[in-house]
Scaffold this motif. Structure first.
Motif, mmCIF file in Angstrom:
data_model
loop_
_atom_site.group_PDB
_atom_site.id
_atom_site.type_symbol
_atom_site.label_atom_id
_atom_site.label_comp_id
_atom_site.label_asym_id
_atom_site.label_seq_id
_atom_site.Cartn_x
_atom_site.Cartn_y
_atom_site.Cartn_z
ATOM 1 N N GLY B 93 22.523 -30.851 38.756
ATOM 2 C CA GLY B 93 21.550 -29.765 38.840
ATOM 3 C C GLY B 93 21.621 -28.743 37.717
ATOM 4 O O GLY B 93 21.040 -27.668 37.811
ATOM 5 N N GLN B 94 22.341 -29.045 36.653
ATOM 6 C CA GLN B 94 22.479 -28.066 35.577
ATOM 7 C C GLN B 94 21.310 -28.128 34.594
ATOM 8 O O GLN B 94 21.003 -27.150 33.917
ATOM 9 N N VAL B 95 20.709 -29.284 34.493
ATOM 10 C CA VAL B 95 19.555 -29.475 33.612
ATOM 11 C C VAL B 95 18.571 -30.314 34.416
ATOM 12 O O VAL B 95 18.973 -31.214 35.134
ATOM 13 N N LYS B 96 17.300 -29.979 34.277
ATOM 14 C CA LYS B 96 16.310 -30.861 34.897
ATOM 15 C C LYS B 96 15.875 -31.861 33.842
ATOM 16 O O LYS B 96 15.669 -31.499 32.684
ATOM 17 N N ARG B 97 15.721 -33.085 34.260
ATOM 18 C CA ARG B 97 15.352 -34.117 33.296
ATOM 19 C C ARG B 97 14.107 -33.716 32.514
ATOM 20 O O ARG B 97 14.025 -33.897 31.306
#
Ligand SMILES: Cc1cc2nc3c(=O)[nH]c(=O)nc-3n(C[C@H](O)[C@H](O)[C@H](O)COP(=O)(O)OP(=O)(O)OC[C@H]3O[C@@H](n4cnc5c(N)ncnc54)[C@H](O)[C@@H]3O)c2cc1C
Ligand code: SF4
Ligand code: SF4
Ligand code: FES
Lengths: 154, 297, 657
Positions: B93-97
């Motif tokens: 959940g640290q970066v959204k694709r």
């Protein structure tokens, strides 16, 4: 606290008189109740273990174990409900995964895994608890004081 | 390759598909590759890609680099191994694709340390991960730059790290303990390893938590051991073996050994390799009722 | 600095025999923060408790240690004493020096027991110093209940809850409630007619002022938690206005198109506008849209023309509603194993090989044959019937590993019904074992054999085939150790009971567990048979596994009683031992969210004034959290902690070791 203890142990202990300090992290519902049952049944076992009760093995953090060793534990015991019996359905499955990784790490670091033992003990397994405490205590007594951690400079 | 990369970068910035390109450029003396953050289309010619591009730039996608996050939507120049970290970041959940453009770079390997570069990539100066790389053709990308690379990694990974792990495993616990005591005694608690790791993205690291202070802060043996054990545990099942921590350690502590040991443990016990599938959860927060072990009494 | 009182119980001689309680009291006094210590014969007695309370006042204590028996014995007692003395009950901790000390260390010199008691008490004191006063969580409870599935289990639950004064929403997938029981002819072991005992309940459910029926409807989404569920329900278009329809039946009389009746398991046709069976509740038809000429091709519309009150409405659309309820009962029932599993028995291929429910329909006076046993192929009365038990059950290779439990009973019933209707008919039953545990059940089966002449053959059937209008059954009789071949007119398979298709999808929506057969998991097979791991969601009937009507009804009532307990007050009091997230240090990595066995943690967005998400955070729902602490160990940055078992408390205890 820990500091004094460490020095004391070092000074006075010979293998003969050595009484290991064992810390046990157990879950409230199975192992703690199993240990209670050993009492209600007036069984007798070695007095070296000090229990810290947690709600579930899922709550048990590797940090606890490291801290226990830092504080002069000669052995650490971790125990909870058998797989499938966790009061919270799955805490012990999570715990098991953590233990697999953590134990491997401890082993790789050179910590004698006989000093870190895991077990499933149900609320009715008083005898298993008694045997476990006796065996672990004797094993660690034979190993002697856990100097690896005690010798660490703080 | 660089030409194609620059073209792609220019296109992304011009169309606004990305606001910042996170990539590599030369340092002033043109001896080292350093991270570049390019926001203007006419500066894309600064971008380079060559075996000196060792840094894992995925760290600039994390909360650790808030100033870069503020630059807008990033496009990141990433080798397959770097993408593994991006995969973990997405799964946590640290970066959204959809919030990052991944420019995957075909890669024939990089140098272990930039100082070793003498103008030619020879096997001896490549890190173990490159010799065992199964993502030379990057796996999770929006675009791939470079030709398809034919390379089959050995069936069972090999190289110095693996040999050393095997050698350590063969020793007695006492010998292993002395080995690590010696290693960790050099730790000066500078936390460079943590700084370099894109998966050490905590808002507040456990070492900085002081009520309670689980890990003693000063650089002495007890604290060092605790820190290194906890660091390894926190990366169990997550570490992709990119090697940035060991590269950054000023005391040369063999962090790769601990990390890879746990990679192997997790692979053995849970049949999991991190960094390949952004849709599945890391193994230490899930379980299978069938997990087996042989030590719980 | 805290003001702690330490009380050491002698427990008569139970503790005092092996622990020097006086010494413990003396030593503990030396610990900073401890202002009063005392040992006493029986701490839990009323004088003991009075003493505690007085000490609290006298020494202005803000925390209390009782070194005594296991907290499992008297923690509640002492915490209550604390509370009545005016300190927060969670500022009282127990050191277990009886079960885990005096009773297991028999050293009469008291040395061993005393040393350990000192340690245990000291560790508990240090832990207590880090305790925080806690308040029980109060969760508002919506008093309405949702029942999913309108079979006998669901109907029973609905009626009991409604009689208890709570509103019930009963959601049924098909056009009518009743479930599988509505198909049964007569019921073992009393042989009362199923419709006669079921129909009154169905009507009562329809008329009950506290029950809202939603038939031809399905649950699409469930959000929220115990006491506070939000349920999205799709009410499928019936194409008939329920307000206007009088159920007169003119439409289905006149509808020119026919389809196989699901209710009659293909033994009869129904119209395209239809009610599943004559006693349907509600008695309002639905249009089978994919087969309706008007809806598909715009031609026909006969039903609309003949409908007096103009209730047919081809423009009707599905309606999606959101309902709020406090508790949910799942009673979605079972299915029979589909016929493709029974190749060797010719099922699906040979017309006169049928399953148990089809036989029920043949035997039912409201069924396709008016209660006459006539075989499907040519409508002739069969002179002999072979019943094959355990078709698909108890054989993992061919079907399922479990026993379907009710087939022994209903097969015996079938042989009786057959003999009562065809007096010279001979029935043969192939069985593995006869399982007839239950009140009057064994007598019932004996009756089938002894009075009604059923021939029981112990053994497996190997082959069933058709020959000259007969169904030939070949099998083994293991008791006489011979091969048998029977020329029968009809074969009835007691096919395995299985879970409903889609049972798993519904379980996932609800967040409840299921086994490998997709039967739902009870929380505890013995002690919590109708609860699930998700608080506020209960189970009843055959969605849990095979069972008969009496058991399904009992479970319906059991689930209802759970719902009534839950909704008996406006607020639910929950133990404050729940997890809590530190908003400043949470990384939004969702490790805790994934690890929590109860899905108690939500992902939340923190927004600025313009509504832009500026941060994301984990948030624990106190209503759902059970306090296991799995999340805490999972969180790398220790941004989540467990009240009552905080890191600080554990740390302090370890450090005092
Ligand atoms: C051949 C045969 C003979 C039998 N004879 C007897 C007998 O003589 N005596 C006896 O005691 N028992 C007998 N039984 C057993 C009896 O049928 C069951 O015990 C009983 O019907 C179970 O009731 P239930 O409410 O659990 O399930 P069901 O009757 O299956 O009811 C479930 C209901 O839920 C609905 N539903 C399913 N999924 C959903 C969803 N997702 N949303 C909304 N609604 C849904 C279904 O449409 C159905 O109406 C017999 C069974 C068989 C197969
Ligand atoms: S595990 Fe910890 S950091 Fe991650 S979301 Fe939960 S509370 Fe936040
Ligand atoms: S304490 Fe257990 S139930 Fe509560 S949020 Fe944490 S993991 Fe879920
Ligand atoms: S409650 Fe015992 S292991 Fe979870």
């Amino acid at each position: 606290m820990s500091q004094e203890n460490t020095e004391e142990t070092q000074a006075t202990e010979t293998t003969e008189t050595f009484e290991p300090k064992i810390m046990a992290f157990v879950c409230n519902w199975c192992t703690y109740a199993g240990a209670d049952l050993a009492g209600t049944s007036r069984m007798e076992y070695r007095p070296n273990v000090r229990i810290i009760k947690l709600p579930c093995t899922g709550r048990i953090d590797p940090l606890f174990i490291i801290k226990a060793f830092e504080n002069g534990a000669d052995g650490v015991l971790v125990s909870g409900c058998h797989p499938g019996d966790c009061h919270y359905t799955a805490g012990n499955y999570h715990a098991k995964r953590r233990w697999i990784a953590f134990r491997s790490l401890m082993e790789f670091t050179g910590i004698d895994t006989r000093r870190l033992q895991f077990s499933w003990i149900s609320a009715s397994e008083a005898l298993k608890w008694v045997d476990l405490i006796n065996n672990v205590t004797d094993e660690i007594k034979a190993l002697g004081p856990f100097m690896d951690f005690k010798n660490l400079k703080g | 390759m660089e030409k194609a990369l620059r073209e792609k970068a220019r296109e992304l910035l011009t169309t606004g598909e990305a606001n910042v390109i996170i990539g590599y450029e030369w340092n002033r003396r043109k001896t080292r590759a350093t991270p570049a953050f390019i926001t203007k289309a006419d500066e894309v010619d600064r971008l380079i890609f060559n075996p000196l591009c060792v840094n894992n730039l995925s760290i600039y996608l994390t909360r650790k680099n808030k100033d870069i996050l503020r630059m807008g939507k990033p496009a990141i120049v990433a080798k397959g191994c770097d993408i593994k970290n991006i995969v973990v970041l997405i799964s946590e959940g640290q970066v959204k694709r959809e919030d990052v453009v991944i420019i995957g770079m075909s890669c024939n390997g990089v140098v272990y340390k930039q100082g070793l570069w003498k103008g030619e990539l020879r096997p001896e100066i490549m890190p173990v991960k490159c010799h065992n790389c199964d993502v030379r053709n990057p796996h999770l990308t929006d675009f791939v730059i470079g030709d398809h690379i034919d390379f089959t990694p050995p069936e069972t990974p090999r190289g110095m790290v693996f040999d050393k792990i095997a050698a350590l495993d063969a020793k007695t616990p006492g010998e292993r303990w002395s080995f690590w005591l010696e290693e960790f005694s050099r730790c000066i608690k500078c936390y460079a390893c943590r700084q370099a790791c894109s998966l050490c993205y905590c808002e507040r690291c456990i070492t900085e938590k002081n009520v309670p202070q689980w890990i003693e802060t000063s650089a002495h043996q007890r604290g060092n051991i605790a820190w290194n054990l906890v660091r390894a545990m926190h990366l169990a099942g997550r570490c992709t073996f990119c090697g940035e921590c060991e590269r950054s350690c000023p005391a040369n502590i063999k962090l790769n050994l601990v990390n890879q040991k746990l990679v192997l443990t997790v692979k053995d016990a849970f049949d999991f390799k991190s960094g390949y599938d952004e849709k599945i959860h890391p193994p230490m927060i899930v379980f299978s009722p069938d997990d087996t072990e042989n030590f719980i009494k | 600095m805290s003001r702690i009182g330490v009380f050491i119980c002698q427990c008569g001689t139970n503790i005092a025999d092996t622990v020097d309680t006086e010494k413990v009291a003396e030593e503990m006094k030396k610990i900073p923060g401890v202002v009063h210590t005392q040992d006493y014969k029986f701490m839990c007695s009323s004088p003991g408790q009075k003493m505690l309370k007085e000490a609290v006042k006298k020494h202005r204590l803000d925390g209390m240690i009782v070194s005594a028996c296991s907290p499992h014995m008297h923690e509640k007692t002492f915490r209550r004493a604390c509370e009545s003395a005016g300190i927060n009950p969670y500022m009282c901790e127990i050191a277990n020096i009886r079960e885990q000390c005096s009773w297991v260390h028999h050293d009469k010199t008291k040395e061993t027991g005393t040393v350990k008691s000192l340690d245990l008490t000291r560790m508990t004191i240090e832990r207590l110093k880090k305790n925080q006063p806690l308040k029980p969580n109060k969760i508002p409870v919506n008093k309405r209940a949702l029942i999913i599935g309108g079979g006998i289990a669901g109907i029973q639950a609905a009626l009991d809850i409604a009689d208890g004064g709570r509103e019930v929403l009963l959601v049924e997938k098909t056009p009518s409630i009743g479930g599988n029981m509505a198909k049964l002819s007569e019921t073992f072991p009393t042989m009362d007619c199923s419709q006669c005992i079921l129909t009154p309940k169905m009507v009562e459910a329809e008329l009950h002022e506290n029950i809202t029926l939603m038939t031809y409807s399905e649950v699409e989404k469930i959000e929220g938690f115990i006491g506070n569920f939000r349920v999205t329900i799709r009410k499928k278009a019936r194409y008939v206005n329920e307000e206007l329809c009088t159920g007169c039946g003119d439409c289905w009389d006149k509808c020119p198109f026919k389809q196989d009746s699901e209710f009659e398991h293909g033994l009869k046709k129904r119209k395209v506008i239809y009610t599943p069976f004559p006693q349907s509740v509600p008695n309002i038809p639905v249009i089978d849209a994919p087969n309706c000429a008007m809806l598909q091709k715009g031609k026909c519309g006969v039903c609309a023309k003949v409908c007096g009150p103009k209730a047919v409405d081809f423009e009707q659309k599905d309606i999606v509603v959101e309902e709020k309820v406090g508790a949910i009962v799942v009673a979605t029932g079972y299915d029979l194993m589909p016929n493709e599993h029974f190749g060797e028995y010719g099922y699906g291929r040979i017309k006169d090989v049928i399953n148990g429910l089809q036989f029920e329909r043949l035997a039912s006076s409201s069924g396709p044959t008016g209660g006459k046993i006539l075989r499907p192929s040519d409508g002739k009365e069969p002179q002999s019937i072979v019943f094959i038990q355990c078709a698909g059950s108890r054989d993992e290779k061919k079907g399922v590993s479990y026993c379907s439990k009710i087939c022994c009973m209903y097969t015996a019933k079938h042989t009786m019904l057959y003999r009562h209707k065809v007096h010279d008919g001979q029935s043969y039953v192939f069985y593995m074992d006869i399982r007839s545990g239950g009140k009057r059940y064994e007598e019932f089966v004996r009756g089938a054999i002894e009075k009604d002449g059923a021939m029981y053959l112990r053994g497996r059937v190997s082959r069933v085939y058709e020959k000259d209008g007969k169904v030939i059954v070949q099998g083994a009789d293991t008791l006489s150790d011979s091969q048998v071949e029977i020329e029968a007119d009809m074969v009835v398979l007691a096919t395995a009971l299985v879970s409903r298709p889609g049972a798993d999808t519904l379980a996932q929506k609800l967040g409840i567990g299921y086994d490998k057969h997709k039967f739902y998991n009870e929380y505890h097979p013995k002690l919590k048979p109708v609860e699930t791991v998700t608080a506020g969601i209960f189970l009843a009937g055959t969605c849990l596994g095979p069972m008969d009507v009496p058991e399904s009804v009992a479970q319906g009532s059991a689930a209802a009683s759970k719902v009534l307990v839950l909704t008996s007050s406006d607020e639910m009091i929950k133990d404050p031992t729940t997890a809590i997230v530190n908003d400043f240090t949470c990384n939004a990595c969702w490790d805790c969210v994934v690890a929590c066995p109860y899905s108690a943690i939500e992902k939340t967005d923190i927004k600025d004034r313009e509504g832009n998400v500026i941060r994301r955070l984990a948030h624990v729902n106190d209503g759902v959290c059970t306090g296991c602490g799995t999340c805490v160990a999972a969180c790398r940055s220790k941004a989540i902690d467990l009240k009552g078992y905080t890191d600080e408390q554990v740390y302090a205890a370890i450090n005092a070791f």
